[in-house]
Design a protein around this motif. Sequence first.
Motif, short mmCIF file in Angstrom:
data_model
loop_
_atom_site.label_atom_id
_atom_site.label_comp_id
_atom_site.label_asym_id
_atom_site.label_seq_id
_atom_site.Cartn_x
_atom_site.Cartn_y
_atom_site.Cartn_z
N LEU A 47 0.82 -1.21 0.00
CA LEU A 47 0.00 0.00 0.00
C LEU A 47 0.86 1.26 0.00
N HIS A 48 0.29 2.33 -0.54
CA HIS A 48 0.92 3.64 -0.40
C HIS A 48 -0.16 4.71 -0.38
N CYS A 49 0.19 5.83 0.21
CA CYS A 49 -0.75 6.94 0.36
C CYS A 49 -0.02 8.21 -0.08
N ILE A 50 -0.50 8.83 -1.15
CA ILE A 50 0.19 9.97 -1.75
C ILE A 50 -0.46 11.28 -1.31
N LEU A 51 0.35 12.16 -0.71
CA LEU A 51 -0.10 13.49 -0.32
C LEU A 51 0.72 14.53 -1.08
N SER A 52 0.44 15.80 -0.85
CA SER A 52 1.05 16.84 -1.68
C SER A 52 2.57 16.94 -1.52
N GLN A 53 3.08 16.79 -0.27
CA GLN A 53 4.50 16.96 -0.04
C GLN A 53 5.24 15.65 0.22
#
Length: 203
Positions: A47-53
């Motif tokens: 799994l991965h979770c992509i945010l702005s920074q």
Amino acid sequence: RISGLEFGVNIITPFNVKDFLDNNVIDYKHKVFENYKRDKNGLELGLHCILSQYEIKLYNKGKQNNLDSNLMRFEKKYKKMQVLKKHGIVNLSDLLDKAKVYSLIAILLRAWKDVLINDIEDSEFLSYKISEEDRRFLSDGRNYKYWEIIKKANRNNHNYKRKKYKELVKRFGLNYHSLIYKNLGETWDGLFDNSTNLPVVIS
């Protein structure tokens, strides 16, 4: 100057990593995790979770390296450097400073605290111990959309319920969240204790 940096820890777990990633992980800071895309060999690591920074990664390191052990990796990847500058990491040479690099564990542990999981196995047995309302609450909370609805309705209530949810899971679950938190810190310490000193570090 460094434009991005990722760091993480591999830990041995007492549970099957794939099962844990498939069934127990709910979200990170109210944002749902996505499955990694399968590679050319059809391998899907986790799994991965992509945010702005930055990006949070949680995957099956054992499967990636074709190992028999339950090896899980938790990682944070920065695409922008504002936060890391506060830790004194700006240039490549800063990574030779053992104290600066060691301090990154605080970031990693804070990130893990924001991962919501549910590791309660026997909900039928659980119903004898807690109220029907709390049992439904634990069941509903497995779905990240439940948290989205509550957050939109009332943020204060959302924060209260999220805290209560973590407390109930810790009380009635297998305590995987605390176990992983402890293992992350201990493994990080072990890597520094057993590593060769970097050139600029006085032994």
